[in-house]
Design an enzyme around this catalytic site. Structure first.
Site, PDB file in Angstrom:
ATOM      1  CB  CYS A  90     -43.658  10.714  25.693  1.00  6.99           C
ATOM      2  SG  CYS A  90     -45.249  11.563  25.837  1.00  6.99           S
ATOM      3  CB  CYS A 253     -51.551   7.349  28.339  1.00  2.00           C
ATOM      4  SG  CYS A 253     -49.887   7.326  29.060  1.00  2.00           S
TER       5      CYS A 253
END
Length: 333
Positions: A90, A253
């Site tokens: 992530c 992201c």
């Protein structure tokens, strides 16, 4: 029966939440973070659900545990938790975790400004800049990214035919560029993205196989990345990433930016050394860069970097008690 109290540092990375859990770490078995991730999923996923879902979290909640390093050359390890699961990697979570950990005194680099971190997807290098007690920015040299499927056709009931790519940047993404049945990100509402994303993801999962050549536990399409026109000055591209059951990433992201750059590189639209400033649905930006060429199995791949910032917004103690009927969280879908 009291299951535990978890102390947390809450932060956000360019708008998307990161909850760094600083106590209550499960004792995970395994030599690598990939193995420890599997142990967590088998026996401790209740911790993720309790801390990420309502009433202690929300649909966009994302978090992490900081662990000792797995490899001798590393400074620390990160286990990622969020509403969509326990991710291999992530990007926004790494930026938020590193920022919160350094500013809270939980992590000290062997070499100031540089870190090596073990994550379930592999090992990443990090650079950061600190002014006084504050971390100004964090730059991640991510795991190798590659285009797994190109120009695949999905027939979406109620929407029509979509031509999509699937790209890996630490997680697998269906990437949907503007076309006849998708006019572009700025022509759709958040409601449209939430409506169509799970349908597109399901169609892609049924048709397209994605298994990482180096780690078969990293498999399956988990995210949908929609592209379109930019809002912010200096942006090269815009995206909205859907994950979980009804979440849209407020940050640009990190693994999505990596996947996007791998897609554009494979199509000849970016080359080694190019920067790619990627913006989110709210206009916040990450600066990506293609650092080098490499391979992943038989796939041509890139080494991507992502640079962004995070801010601490609070600290709390969360209690999980079996006497609470909602101890392990819920969703209203």
């Amino acid at each position: 029966m009291l299951k535990g109290t978890f102390f947390c540092v809450d932060a956000h990375t360019c708008g998307n939440p990161v909850r760094l859990v600083t106590s209550g770490h499960p004792n995970l078995l395994g030599q690598t973070m990939s193995e420890k991730r599997q142990h967590f999923l088998r026996e401790y996923d209740w911790v993720r659900k309790a801390l990420m879902f309502e009433p202690r979290g929300h649909d966009m909640m994302s978090g992490a545990f900081l662990y000792p390093p797995c490899a001798d050359n590393a400074d620390a390890s990160i286990l990622f938790i969020e509403t969509s699961g326990c991710l291999p990697m992530c990007g926004h979570g790494t930026i938020g975790t590193i920022t919160a950990a350094i500013e809270s005194g939980l992590l000290t680099a062997k070499i100031p400004g540089k870190l090596i971190i073990d994550v379930p997807a592999g090992q990443i290098n990090i650079e950061y800049q600190q002014t006084g007690e504050k971390v100004d920015w964090v730059k991640i040299y991510n795991v190798a990214a590659y285009l797994a499927h190109q120009d695949k056709i999905l027939d979406i009931p109620g929407l029509g035919v979509l031509k999509v790519d699937v790209s890996y940047g630490g997680n697998y993404y269906v990437i949907v560029d503007p076309q006849e049945n998708f006019p572009g990100l700025r022509h759709w509402s958040a409601g449209d993205i939430l409506k169509w994303s799970p349908i597109v993801r399901k169609a892609a999962q049924e048709k397209l196989s994605c298994v990482h050549p180096h780690d078969p536990t990293v498999s399956g399409i988990s995210h949908v990345l929609w592209t379109g026109d930019t809002l912010s000055d200096g942006s090269n591209g815009a995206n909205a990433v859907f994950y979980g059951d009804k979440a849209i990433d407020r940050s640009p992201c990190g693994t999505g930016t990596s996947a996007r750059m791998a897609q554009l590189y494979t199509k000849g639209l970016l080359k080694v050394g190019d920067e790619y400033t990627h913006e989110s649905i709210i206009g916040s930006q990450f600066v990506g860069c293609i650092e080098a060429e490499t391979t992943v199995g038989e796939h041509q791949a890139i080494v991507p970097s992502i640079k962004g910032w995070a801010r601490i917004i609070g600290k709390n103690a969360i209690t999980v008690d079996d006497a609470d009927p909602y101890a392990y969280g819920f969703q209203v879908v």
